[in-house]
Design an enzyme around this catalytic site. Structure first.
Site, PDB file in Angstrom:
ATOM      1  N   LYS A  11      60.075  58.842  51.041  1.00  0.00           N
ATOM      2  CA  LYS A  11      59.995  60.299  51.182  1.00  0.00           C
ATOM      3  C   LYS A  11      59.360  60.657  52.510  1.00  0.00           C
ATOM      4  CE  LYS A  11      56.491  62.222  50.724  1.00  0.00           C
ATOM      5  NZ  LYS A  11      55.090  62.642  50.502  1.00  0.00           N
ATOM      6  N   PRO A 100      54.521  50.640  52.551  1.00  0.00           N
ATOM      7  CA  PRO A 100      53.052  50.617  52.470  1.00  0.00           C
ATOM      8  C   PRO A 100      52.537  51.505  51.344  1.00  0.00           C
ATOM      9  CG  PRO A 100      53.783  50.994  54.729  1.00  0.00           C
ATOM     10  CD  PRO A 100      54.996  51.113  53.861  1.00  0.00           C
ATOM     11  N   ALA A 102      49.708  54.144  49.635  1.00  0.00           N
ATOM     12  CA  ALA A 102      48.878  55.277  50.074  1.00  0.00           C
ATOM     13  C   ALA A 102      49.214  55.652  51.506  1.00  0.00           C
ATOM     14  CB  ALA A 102      47.396  54.943  49.936  1.00  0.00           C
ATOM     15  N   ALA A 103      50.520  55.872  51.738  1.00  0.00           N
ATOM     16  CA  ALA A 103      51.006  56.007  53.111  1.00  0.00           C
ATOM     17  C   ALA A 103      51.707  57.330  53.401  1.00  0.00           C
ATOM     18  CB  ALA A 103      51.961  54.854  53.427  1.00  0.00           C
ATOM     19  N   GLY A 104      51.796  58.239  52.413  1.00  0.00           N
ATOM     20  CA  GLY A 104      52.423  59.529  52.659  1.00  0.00           C
ATOM     21  C   GLY A 104      53.933  59.538  52.605  1.00  0.00           C
ATOM     22  N   GLY A 107      55.570  56.341  47.758  1.00  0.00           N
ATOM     23  CA  GLY A 107      54.830  55.329  47.013  1.00  0.00           C
ATOM     24  C   GLY A 107      55.195  55.275  45.544  1.00  0.00           C
ATOM     25  N   GLY A 108      54.171  55.396  44.694  1.00  0.00           N
ATOM     26  CA  GLY A 108      54.376  55.330  43.251  1.00  0.00           C
ATOM     27  C   GLY A 108      55.287  56.420  42.730  1.00  0.00           C
ATOM     28  N   SER A 109      55.266  57.601  43.358  1.00  0.00           N
ATOM     29  CA  SER A 109      56.142  58.691  42.924  1.00  0.00           C
ATOM     30  C   SER A 109      57.604  58.302  43.089  1.00  0.00           C
ATOM     31  CB  SER A 109      55.852  59.960  43.728  1.00  0.00           C
ATOM     32  OG  SER A 109      54.559  60.452  43.467  1.00  0.00           O
ATOM     33  N   ALA A 110      57.944  57.703  44.233  1.00  0.00           N
ATOM     34  CA  ALA A 110      59.317  57.281  44.478  1.00  0.00           C
ATOM     35  C   ALA A 110      59.728  56.162  43.517  1.00  0.00           C
ATOM     36  CB  ALA A 110      59.476  56.827  45.925  1.00  0.00           C
ATOM     37  N   ASP A 140      55.161  65.046  43.188  1.00  0.00           N
ATOM     38  CA  ASP A 140      56.268  64.645  44.062  1.00  0.00           C
ATOM     39  C   ASP A 140      57.404  63.953  43.317  1.00  0.00           C
ATOM     40  OD1 ASP A 140      55.017  65.664  46.268  1.00  0.00           O
ATOM     41  OD2 ASP A 140      54.412  63.729  47.111  1.00  0.00           O
TER      42      ASP A 140
END
Length: 282
Positions: A11, A100, A102-104, A107-110, A140
């Site tokens: 994202k 990565p 905690a990278a903006g 992450g876990g949401s995707a 997200d």
């Protein structure tokens, strides 16, 4: 049943405006979500067991727990709870963590969105039903379920598709200096100034005229983010560069794949300690 596979598309927030505080204590956001054609990879297949099994592999697997609190497993449990007659008793799931942490960039949401999308497609769960489940997992996650150009408001859960297809297949370079960003800490350091709404119209023009309100506090906490953005903006053929989300991943859109690949090669030679991914926008 064949092995199911899905990509958890990275994202990107082309713009991210932090607006007034809402009654629930959260700040209203206005953002343009875009997605890369690459990301983490997931596979799943039913197993004759009582509990789901999650294995995490890949370059960014370290530090992630494959327990019941993992968003991927929470998404599967939510789906099975809502549709017990459709979803088998358990799955063997492998998450290949290529992005990565905690990278903006989702992450876990995707990852949670990808497992919902994968199982929803195979077991004929309606799109709106998936979005309803996604909203309960994180702000997200609904946008990541769709994984296409979309405008988000509220805390990101109010979604409006963007019909503008001018950025489709645009070359994209993601760069992370291999530092993690704490979203709560970045919000805590934000100056609290509402600098106005996100523009409508042409998506690239709206993004360029907008901003990421979390970029200044992120740069103050992690100065190397500013260096990454400056180096991206200096590359040949760059159309637009900015930090995504609460950081620390930054992105650049390019005119051509040649320019994008050359920028990745040059910057990775200069900074082999950073993480790079070339892709295109969905």
């Amino acid at each position: 049943m064949p092995l199911l596979t899905e990509i958890a598309y990275a994202k990107i927030n082309l713009a991210l405006h932090v607006r007034e505080k809402m009654p629930n204590g959260y700040h209203a956001l206005e953002t343009i979500f875009a997605f890369a054609t690459d990301g983490d990879h997931l596979t799943a297949e039913p197993i004759d067991q009582l509990q789901d099994k999650l294995s995490i592999i890949g370059p960014f697997a370290e530090g992630l727990e494959a327990d019941k609190n993992n968003l991927v497993l929470r998404a599967v449990v939510a789906l099975r709870t809502a549709y017990p007659d459709k979803i088998p008793s358990a799955f063997n799931i492998i998450l290949d963590k290529r992005l990565p942490i905690a990278a903006g960039i989702g992450g876990g949401s995707a990852d949670a969105a990808a497992i919902l999308r994968m199982l929803g497609k195979h077991y004929n769960i309606g799109h709106n039903d998936l979005l309803a489940l996604a909203a309960k997992l994180g702000a997200d996650v609904p946008a990541c379920v769709d994984s296409h150009l979309i405008r988000g408001e509220g805390v990101g859960e109010k979604l409006t598709p963007i019909a503008d297809s001018s950025l489709k297949n645009t070359p994209l370079l993601l760069v992370n200096p291999r530092v993690s960003c704490s979203t709560p800490l970045i919000f805590e350091k934000w100056d609290g100034v509402d600098r106005g709404p996100l523009a409508e119209g042409n998506v690239l023009e709206a993004a360029r005229s907008g901003r990421n309100d979390l970029e200044p506090p992120a740069e103050k906490l992690i100065p190397i983010i500013g260096e990454v953005i400056r180096k991206l903006k200096a590359q040949k053929g760059v159309r637009f560069a900015r930090m995504s989300g609460s950081g620390a991943t930054c992105f650049a859109l390019f005119n051509t794949q040649k320019d994008c690949r050359k920028a990745a090669l040059d910057l990775s030679s200069e900074h082999p300690e950073w993480w790079f991914m070339t892709s295109t926008l969905c």
